[in-house]
Write an enzyme that holds these catalytic residues in place. Structure first.
Site, PDB file in Angstrom:
ATOM      1  N   CYS A  95      31.182  47.077  45.828  1.00 53.35           N
ATOM      2  CA  CYS A  95      31.668  45.819  46.391  1.00 53.35           C
ATOM      3  C   CYS A  95      31.243  44.712  45.421  1.00 53.35           C
ATOM      4  O   CYS A  95      31.078  44.970  44.234  1.00 53.35           O
ATOM      5  CB  CYS A  95      31.158  45.588  47.810  1.00 53.35           C
ATOM      6  SG  CYS A  95      29.361  45.488  47.973  1.00 53.35           S
ATOM      7  N   PHE A  96      31.077  43.496  45.901  1.00 55.93           N
ATOM      8  CA  PHE A  96      30.811  42.407  44.961  1.00 55.93           C
ATOM      9  C   PHE A  96      29.425  42.509  44.323  1.00 55.93           C
ATOM     10  O   PHE A  96      29.291  42.465  43.105  1.00 55.93           O
ATOM     11  CB  PHE A  96      30.970  41.040  45.640  1.00 55.93           C
ATOM     12  CG  PHE A  96      30.791  39.890  44.683  1.00 55.93           C
ATOM     13  CD1 PHE A  96      31.679  39.692  43.649  1.00 55.93           C
ATOM     14  CD2 PHE A  96      29.718  39.034  44.810  1.00 55.93           C
ATOM     15  CE1 PHE A  96      31.513  38.645  42.738  1.00 55.93           C
ATOM     16  CE2 PHE A  96      29.543  37.975  43.918  1.00 55.93           C
ATOM     17  CZ  PHE A  96      30.442  37.784  42.883  1.00 55.93           C
TER      18      PHE A  96
END
EC number: 2.9.1.3
Length: 366
Positions: A95-96
């Protein structure tokens, strides 16, 4: 649970399959080559959870997220994650920042599908930082040489013949001039930078420590060169590629007319020719002021006649008229640049001689 992955170099050198669990709006701003976006939340869900987090805190946001991504919605997304994991058993997810979203996807995969799938520690942000540092390190540690030449002289052909060439226009999906737009759009600047960095990483892993670049401005269409690289390009030595006017016209005809029309035709079918004609006409209009009124009107008329004939018979012969006329605009500009950068030019020649010189030059570094 599978161990978190921290070897970013291995990921990009070996094109490890990855699923990006960020929302589409994040993915579209910038991603890595070949990565598939299989988000935990769509854009609307992400926005609602983010608003909840700001107003009510993390625990309330987590509860809302579980409510939004549940039931049939979760089943559908789980099916996609599972299919990816089974098709790419040696891949990763992220994810980020390598935080909650990737942890949740990882946990659901393990609990529901029995797949213990590794995730990237630090996520997108850490990998992006690694790639930016890859380019900066190359600028600091490697040698670079620029390739200049008039429009249509075949600079990209030379770059693609040499194993140390970095095809900036290829990464940007743009041919670099006022007529350089392709039928398909350009990547974001972030995607452009990532493509460049991965190529630099792979070439350095092969032992290449000297790179060849086309002499470009900071912007290639809508893509911006990394600042440190562009600064370096103001001082790098240059090689100048010479080519006859006849060959230049034929190359521009092939790239900006024949190949561009084929791209539009493949992408848009029956609408292809109309859109292709609009693109050419607009490209000429974009340099109207620089051409001057009389010259613009003359070339515009030649282009219109060429497009009418192409639509009628398929012949592209008349396009040579306006293409040859463009030298009145481009050649003085390039001549000025050549004179301005003359002290940095260390070799001048036609394509075969330039390729031979650059290969020999690269060998000296090795």
């Amino acid at each position: 649970m599978a161990a978190d992955i921290t070897d970013y170099r291995d990921i990009f050198l070996n094109d490890r399959p990855m699923m990006d669990t960020r929302a589409p709006v994040e993915f579209n701003k910038g991603a890595f080559p070949g990565v598939l976006n299989l988000p935990l939340m769509n854009d609307d869900e992400r926005q609602r959870v983010g608003t909840c987090y700001k107003q009510q805190g993390q625990q309330a946001a987590i509860i809302l997220g579980h409510q939004l991504v549940s039931g049939a919605t979760l089943e559908e997304r789980l099916a996609r994650w599972t299919a990816f994991a089974k098709a790419n058993p040696h891949g990763y997810l992220y994810c980020f920042r390598g935080g909650l979203r990737s942890q949740l996807v990882q946990q659901v995969l393990k609990d529901e599908s029995g797949i213990d799938y590794p995730r990237v520690s630090g996520g997108y942000k850490a990998m992006r930082t690694f790639l930016l540092e890859t380019v900066d390190q190359a600028v600091e540690q490697c040698d670079f040489v620029l390739l200049g030449g008039l429009t249509g002289s075949g600079k990209t052909e030379v770059i693609n013949q040499l194993n140390n060439g970095l095809d900036l226009e290829g990464y940007a999906n743009h041919r670099g001039s006022s007529f350089g737009k392709r039928a398909t759009g350009q990547p974001s600047t972030i995607d452009f930078e990532n493509r460049l960095a991965v190529d630099v990483l792979k070439k350095r892993a092969q032992g290449i420590e000297q790179f060849l670049l086309e002499d470009e401005s900071r912007m290639i269409g809508s893509c911006a060169l990394p600042l440190n690289l562009h600064r370096g390009m103001q001082t790098y030595p240059m090689v100048w590629l010479e080519e006859s006017l006849e060959n230049r016209v034929e190359r521009v005809l092939r790239e900006y007319v024949i190949e561009l029309y084929a791209e539009f035709n493949a992408a848009f079918g029956e609408s292809g020719f109309e859109l292709f004609a609009e693109r050419l006409t607009q490209s000429l209009a974009n340099i109207h002021k620089r051409l001057g009124g009389e010259r613009f009107q003359r070339l515009q008329l030649l282009m219109q006649e060429a497009l009418i004939e192409q639509a009628r018979s398929g012949s592209v012969d008349l396009h040579r008229g306006w293409i040859a006329g463009l030298r009145e605009y481009y050649d003085p500009m390039y001549a000025f640049q050549r004179e301005k950068k003359g002290a940095r030019i260390e070799f001048v020649g036609e394509q075969a001689a330039v390729v031979e010189y650059l290969r020999e030059r690269s060998g000296r570094r090795g």
